[in-house]
Design a protein around this motif. Structure first.
Motif, mmCIF file in Angstrom:
data_model
loop_
_atom_site.group_PDB
_atom_site.id
_atom_site.type_symbol
_atom_site.label_atom_id
_atom_site.label_comp_id
_atom_site.label_asym_id
_atom_site.label_seq_id
_atom_site.Cartn_x
_atom_site.Cartn_y
_atom_site.Cartn_z
ATOM 1 N N TYR A 16 -5.190 20.587 27.364
ATOM 2 C CA TYR A 16 -5.386 19.136 27.399
ATOM 3 C C TYR A 16 -5.509 18.612 25.981
ATOM 4 O O TYR A 16 -5.784 19.375 25.038
ATOM 5 N N SER A 17 -5.301 17.326 25.817
ATOM 6 C CA SER A 17 -5.383 16.671 24.514
ATOM 7 C C SER A 17 -6.377 15.520 24.596
ATOM 8 O O SER A 17 -6.374 14.756 25.569
ATOM 9 N N ALA A 18 -7.246 15.403 23.597
ATOM 10 C CA ALA A 18 -8.270 14.359 23.629
ATOM 11 C C ALA A 18 -8.780 14.066 22.224
ATOM 12 O O ALA A 18 -8.520 14.815 21.275
ATOM 13 N N VAL A 19 -9.515 12.979 22.108
ATOM 14 C CA VAL A 19 -10.153 12.596 20.845
ATOM 15 C C VAL A 19 -11.539 13.244 20.797
ATOM 16 O O VAL A 19 -12.065 13.688 21.819
ATOM 17 N N PRO A 20 -12.165 13.317 19.612
ATOM 18 C CA PRO A 20 -13.457 14.002 19.480
ATOM 19 C C PRO A 20 -14.547 13.540 20.445
ATOM 20 O O PRO A 20 -15.308 14.368 20.960
ATOM 21 N N THR A 21 -14.635 12.247 20.710
ATOM 22 C CA THR A 21 -15.662 11.749 21.631
ATOM 23 C C THR A 21 -15.503 12.356 23.018
ATOM 24 O O THR A 21 -16.481 12.740 23.667
ATOM 25 N N MET A 22 -14.254 12.460 23.480
ATOM 26 C CA MET A 22 -13.986 13.053 24.790
ATOM 27 C C MET A 22 -14.326 14.545 24.792
ATOM 28 O O MET A 22 -14.922 15.054 25.743
ATOM 29 N N HIS A 23 -13.928 15.253 23.721
ATOM 30 C CA HIS A 23 -14.262 16.672 23.620
ATOM 31 C C HIS A 23 -15.779 16.869 23.699
ATOM 32 O O HIS A 23 -16.264 17.793 24.364
ATOM 33 N N GLN A 24 -16.515 16.000 23.020
ATOM 34 C CA GLN A 24 -17.971 16.122 22.989
ATOM 35 C C GLN A 24 -18.565 15.946 24.386
ATOM 36 O O GLN A 24 -19.468 16.686 24.787
ATOM 37 N N GLU A 25 -18.051 14.988 25.148
ATOM 38 C CA GLU A 25 -18.557 14.757 26.505
ATOM 39 C C GLU A 25 -18.228 15.942 27.422
ATOM 40 O O GLU A 25 -19.060 16.364 28.233
ATOM 41 N N ILE A 26 -17.022 16.474 27.295
ATOM 42 C CA ILE A 26 -16.630 17.643 28.094
ATOM 43 C C ILE A 26 -17.519 18.830 27.742
ATOM 44 O O ILE A 26 -18.002 19.563 28.617
ATOM 45 N N ALA A 55 -11.015 13.255 13.139
ATOM 46 C CA ALA A 55 -11.411 14.616 12.770
ATOM 47 C C ALA A 55 -12.475 15.153 13.722
ATOM 48 O O ALA A 55 -13.445 14.470 14.040
ATOM 49 N N LEU A 56 -12.283 16.387 14.158
ATOM 50 C CA LEU A 56 -13.259 17.083 14.991
ATOM 51 C C LEU A 56 -14.135 17.930 14.079
ATOM 52 O O LEU A 56 -13.630 18.725 13.284
ATOM 53 N N LEU A 57 -15.445 17.763 14.180
ATOM 54 C CA LEU A 57 -16.340 18.562 13.352
ATOM 55 C C LEU A 57 -16.175 20.038 13.710
ATOM 56 O O LEU A 57 -16.169 20.398 14.893
ATOM 57 N N PRO A 58 -16.037 20.921 12.720
ATOM 58 C CA PRO A 58 -15.856 22.351 12.989
ATOM 59 C C PRO A 58 -16.946 22.936 13.876
ATOM 60 O O PRO A 58 -16.672 23.803 14.709
ATOM 61 N N SER A 59 -18.189 22.468 13.725
ATOM 62 C CA SER A 59 -19.284 22.987 14.546
ATOM 63 C C SER A 59 -19.061 22.682 16.018
ATOM 64 O O SER A 59 -19.369 23.502 16.898
ATOM 65 N N VAL A 60 -18.487 21.510 16.321
ATOM 66 C CA VAL A 60 -18.187 21.154 17.706
ATOM 67 C C VAL A 60 -17.040 22.016 18.227
ATOM 68 O O VAL A 60 -17.066 22.499 19.361
ATOM 69 N N GLY A 61 -16.024 22.228 17.378
ATOM 70 C CA GLY A 61 -14.899 23.067 17.772
ATOM 71 C C GLY A 61 -15.338 24.486 18.097
ATOM 72 O O GLY A 61 -14.873 25.087 19.076
#
Length: 255
Positions: A16-26, A55-61
């Motif tokens: 899936y593809s998403a922006v950082p805010t969406m990744h954070q919620e998931i 940009a996605l923070l590396p710690s979140v990734g």
């Protein structure tokens, strides 16, 4: 919950593809599911997740990879140029700090293209303006003299027709393109330049912090001061003194 419900369709999605805010919620949902189910994350067939638009923070990734058991692929694109760069899925050259390598257009990191008439190129690990040129890059912006004082193309393009993206970054010693922030987002605190993204990354390391955003606050003497807003994890508590002490150990004093 709706996201993981959608992954149960047949055939099941594999990315899936998403922006950082969406990744954070998931990620937040998956972590809560994990804590309630003996360390088991929600079931899925995902192989990788693509990050785009910011940009996605590396710690979140890293948390995403650990909790969800997938690869995180950081990419780079903009409306004026699709695509610009992407990390590869295979080959061992993926780097969560970066957006990878060119996905088509020519990419240069330049020293202030607006003022530098010779368009000097930055060396490895030297920050500058990220500029792109190629068939996938727009030819220019519409300019209407009747209601626009300045032609936007004058500042947006160099004399060699490179589009100045407005993003700040550098190419590291391994050839990865790293985006360090936006020039307009830089906080100028009494002459010291601070990138909000750098503060965000440190604050998110605190175990009580779920989300954080750094921004500029007007200051009578310094001109600008660092402002910070945080969302704490449920049942967690922290105050400004604790967060400041945490940051002081990890950041330069002026930040």
């Amino acid at each position: 919950a709706g996201f993981f419900d959608a992954l149960r369709q047949s055939p099941p999605p594999t990315w899936y593809s998403a922006v950082p805010t969406m990744h954070q919620e998931i990620l937040n949902f998956a972590e809560k599911h994990q804590s309630r189910n003996g360390g088991a994350a929600p079931k899925h067939h995902l192989l990788f997740a693509r990050n785009c638009s910011a940009a996605l923070l590396p710690s979140v990734g890293k948390r995403m990879e650990n909790v969800l058991g997938l690869q995180v692929i950081c990419t780079y694109a903009m409306t004026e140029s699709m695509p610009i760069a992407s990390n590869p899925r295979r080959g061992g050259r993926r780097d969560l700090r970066s957006v990878g390598f060119s996905g088509g257009p020519e990419i240069l990191v330049m020293k202030d293209p607006e003022k530098n008439k010779n368009l000097e190129i930055c060396g490895p690990n030297e920050e500058g303006h990220i500029c792109v040129r190629g068939e996938c890059v727009t030819d220019g912006y519409e300019y209407h003299k009747s209601h626009m004082k300045v032609d936007p193309n004058i500042q947006a393009f160099t004399k060699d027709n490179f589009l100045c993206t407005g993003d700040k970054g550098y190419v590291d010693s391994n050839g990865h393109l790293v985006i360090s922030g936006r020039f307009k987002e830089i906080i100028n605190r009494g002459g010291e330049k601070i990138m909000p993204k750098e503060i965000d990354e440190i604050v998110l390391l605190h175990p009580s912090v779920e989300q954080a955003v750094t921004f500029s606050v007007p200051h009578e003497i310094l001109g600008e001061e660092v402002g910070l807003a945080v969302v704490l994890k449920k049942d967690e508590f922290s105050d400004t003194k604790i967060l400041k002490a945490f940051c002081e150990k990890r950041l330069a004093k002026f930040k």
